[in-house]
Design an enzyme around this catalytic site. Structure first.
Site, short mmCIF file in Angstrom:
data_model
loop_
_atom_site.label_atom_id
_atom_site.label_comp_id
_atom_site.label_asym_id
_atom_site.label_seq_id
_atom_site.Cartn_x
_atom_site.Cartn_y
_atom_site.Cartn_z
CB SER A 124 -3.56 5.39 8.30
OG SER A 124 -3.20 5.87 6.83
CE1 TYR A 148 -6.86 8.92 9.89
CE2 TYR A 148 -5.67 9.71 8.23
CZ TYR A 148 -5.69 8.40 8.73
OH TYR A 148 -6.21 6.95 8.20
CE LYS A 152 -5.70 6.65 12.50
NZ LYS A 152 -6.31 5.55 12.45
N1 UFG Z 1 -8.52 10.22 -6.58
C1 UFG Z 1 -9.24 11.07 -7.70
N2 UFG Z 1 -10.59 10.88 -8.02
C2 UFG Z 1 -11.24 11.26 -7.04
C3 UFG Z 1 -10.36 10.91 -5.89
C4 UFG Z 1 -9.39 10.66 -5.83
O1 UFG Z 1 -8.60 11.38 -8.92
O2 UFG Z 1 -12.36 11.79 -6.93
C5 UFG Z 1 -7.12 9.68 -6.16
C6 UFG Z 1 -6.63 10.45 -5.61
O3 UFG Z 1 -6.25 11.85 -5.98
C7 UFG Z 1 -5.32 9.88 -6.11
C8 UFG Z 1 -6.29 8.10 -5.71
O4 UFG Z 1 -7.47 8.58 -6.74
O5 UFG Z 1 -4.57 9.80 -6.08
C9 UFG Z 1 -6.57 7.38 -4.24
O6 UFG Z 1 -7.10 9.14 -3.51
P1 UFG Z 1 -7.76 8.73 -2.05
O7 UFG Z 1 -8.47 9.74 -1.81
O8 UFG Z 1 -8.52 7.73 -2.28
O9 UFG Z 1 -7.27 8.03 -1.58
P2 UFG Z 1 -5.43 8.63 -0.77
O10 UFG Z 1 -3.98 7.89 -1.13
O11 UFG Z 1 -5.50 10.17 -0.34
O12 UFG Z 1 -5.60 8.28 0.87
C10 UFG Z 1 -6.30 7.40 1.39
C11 UFG Z 1 -6.74 7.09 2.85
C12 UFG Z 1 -6.22 8.02 3.36
C13 UFG Z 1 -5.04 7.17 4.25
C14 UFG Z 1 -3.59 6.73 3.07
C15 UFG Z 1 -3.30 5.47 2.59
O13 UFG Z 1 -7.86 8.76 2.35
O14 UFG Z 1 -6.60 8.45 5.16
O15 UFG Z 1 -4.56 6.21 1.58
O16 UFG Z 1 -2.20 5.57 1.90
F1 UFG Z 1 -4.00 7.34 5.13
#
Ligand code: UFG
Length: 334
Positions: A124, A148, A152
């Site tokens: 990841s 998590y 990795k």
């Molecule tokens: N976000 C919101 N509202 C929500 C959910 C997310 O605004 O309800 C925003 C977050 O703040 C972030 C973006 O949307 O800016 C993406 O968030 P995600 O939770 O979809 O994804 P992340 O980038 O936080 O993390 C994901 C996976 C991880 C992985 C990572 C790798 O959850 O396991 O991508 O890039 F490691």
């Protein structure tokens, strides 16, 4: 080839099984359904017309995995099985270290004993930690900020040590950015239990009328519209990346860490608007505080995947949202 896919009933695993079967490989799935459903196996068969061999086992169960290898002439493995929720990993670190590390360790051990040396590991972008400049390049130092992510990093290190110990190993550490979307058939996709943590499943539930609005976590980041920017890639592009990695590994030994991303960042608001286009309606949202542990912006430098594997993500954000909406409609009879 006969390919073992651990976690093959999961979101990325199932899409990868479809691509492998369609490319003519035999697929052997090991999955304990800890975060997936048995209907996924029927969906894989419905799409491909081929039935994967299935073992309902825990990959950390040495005896069960050994039996799987004895009963099948495995040529290589793709290892997806593992827990993946960042927040849960902070609450239950031991279960993350135990499950993620022990599955990888047991798999590598059995592969070594059985003389199978081709392994793709589902890593990841989270391994990059928070201090690296964007776009992220594979040679940057690793350093995750939650349990998590640390599992990795640890597994990447173990596999790197393993490859250094024996030249027969060929290992790809695939660092995914943000996989979203669904199979264009609408039969496979991401369907987390409860309230989703990730952006796309959350937006899909808002669009389906199951949640009242999206909470946008922060609008004061140093990005073009203040909301978080990520590198979203279509899960089918990602699945194709695994096949390209397998092909490369037929000819090359050693270990390679490789980003799988598009190289393009999209903000939360841009993703929301793309989904609105796909579902044909406006979706309500509210600005909420930043989510602890989030960073403003990152995306991949995708050049190494193209150089080594000849792989490049080709599906647009629009297509990701359209496929995700098709899957949501089918799941909910909309
Ligand atoms: N976000 C919101 N509202 C929500 C959910 C997310 O605004 O309800 C925003 C977050 O703040 C972030 C973006 O949307 O800016 C993406 O968030 P995600 O939770 O979809 O994804 P992340 O980038 O936080 O993390 C994901 C996976 C991880 C992985 C990572 C790798 O959850 O396991 O991508 O890039 F490691």
């Amino acid at each position: 080839m006969n390919i073992l896919v651990t976690g093959g009933a999961g979101y990325i695993g199932s899409h990868t099984c479809v691509e492998l079967l369609q490319a003519g490989h035999k697929v052997i799935i090991a999955d304990n359904f800890s975060n997936s459903k048995s209907q996924v196996l029927q969906a894989i068969e419905a799409i491909t017309g081929k039935k994967p061999v299935f073992y309902q086992i825990d990959v950390a169960d040495y005896k069960a995995l050994k039996q799987l290898f004895c009963e099948n002439d495995i040529d290589g493995a793709i290892h997806f099985a593992g827990y993946k929720a960042v927040g849960e990993s902070v609450q239950k670190p031991l279960s993350y270290y135990q499950n993620n590390f022990c599955t990888a360790l047991t798999l590598a051990q059995v592969m070594q004993e059985e003389g199978v040396f081709r392994l793709v590991f589902s890593s990841s972008a989270t391994v990059y930690g928070i201090d690296n400049p964007i776009p992220y390049k594979e040679e940057y130092p690793t350093g995750a900020v939650n349990p998590y992510g640390r599992t990795k990093v640890m597994i990447e290190q173990m596999l790197t040590d393993l490859a250094a110990s024996d030249r027969r190993w060929s290992i790809a550490l695939l660092r995914y950015f943000n996989p979203i979307g669904a199979h264009p058939s609408g039969l496979l996709g991401e369907d987390p239990n409860g309230i989703p943590n990730n952006l796309l499943p959350y937006i899909a539930k808002v669009a389906a009328g199951q949640l009242p609005h999206l909470n946008v976590f922060g609008d004061d980041y140093d990005t073009r519209d203040g909301t978080g920017v990520r590198d979203y890639l279509h899960v089918v592009d990602l699945a194709e990346g695994h096949l390209a990695a397998m092909d490369y590994m037929m000819e090359h030994n050693g270990v390679e860490a490789v980003n799988l991303g598009t190289g393009q960042g999209s903000s939360v608001i841009e993703v929301l608007h793309a989904f609105e286009q796909a579902c044909g309606k406006q979706l309500p949202y509210q600005i909420a505080p930043r989510r602890p542990g989030d960073i403003g912006e990152y995306y991949a430098h995708p050049g190494k995947a193209e150089r080594l594997f000849g792989w490049k993500a080709k599906r647009s954000l629009q297509q990701m949202c359209a496929d995700s909406w098709r899957y949501t409609c089918r799941q909910n009879n909309l």
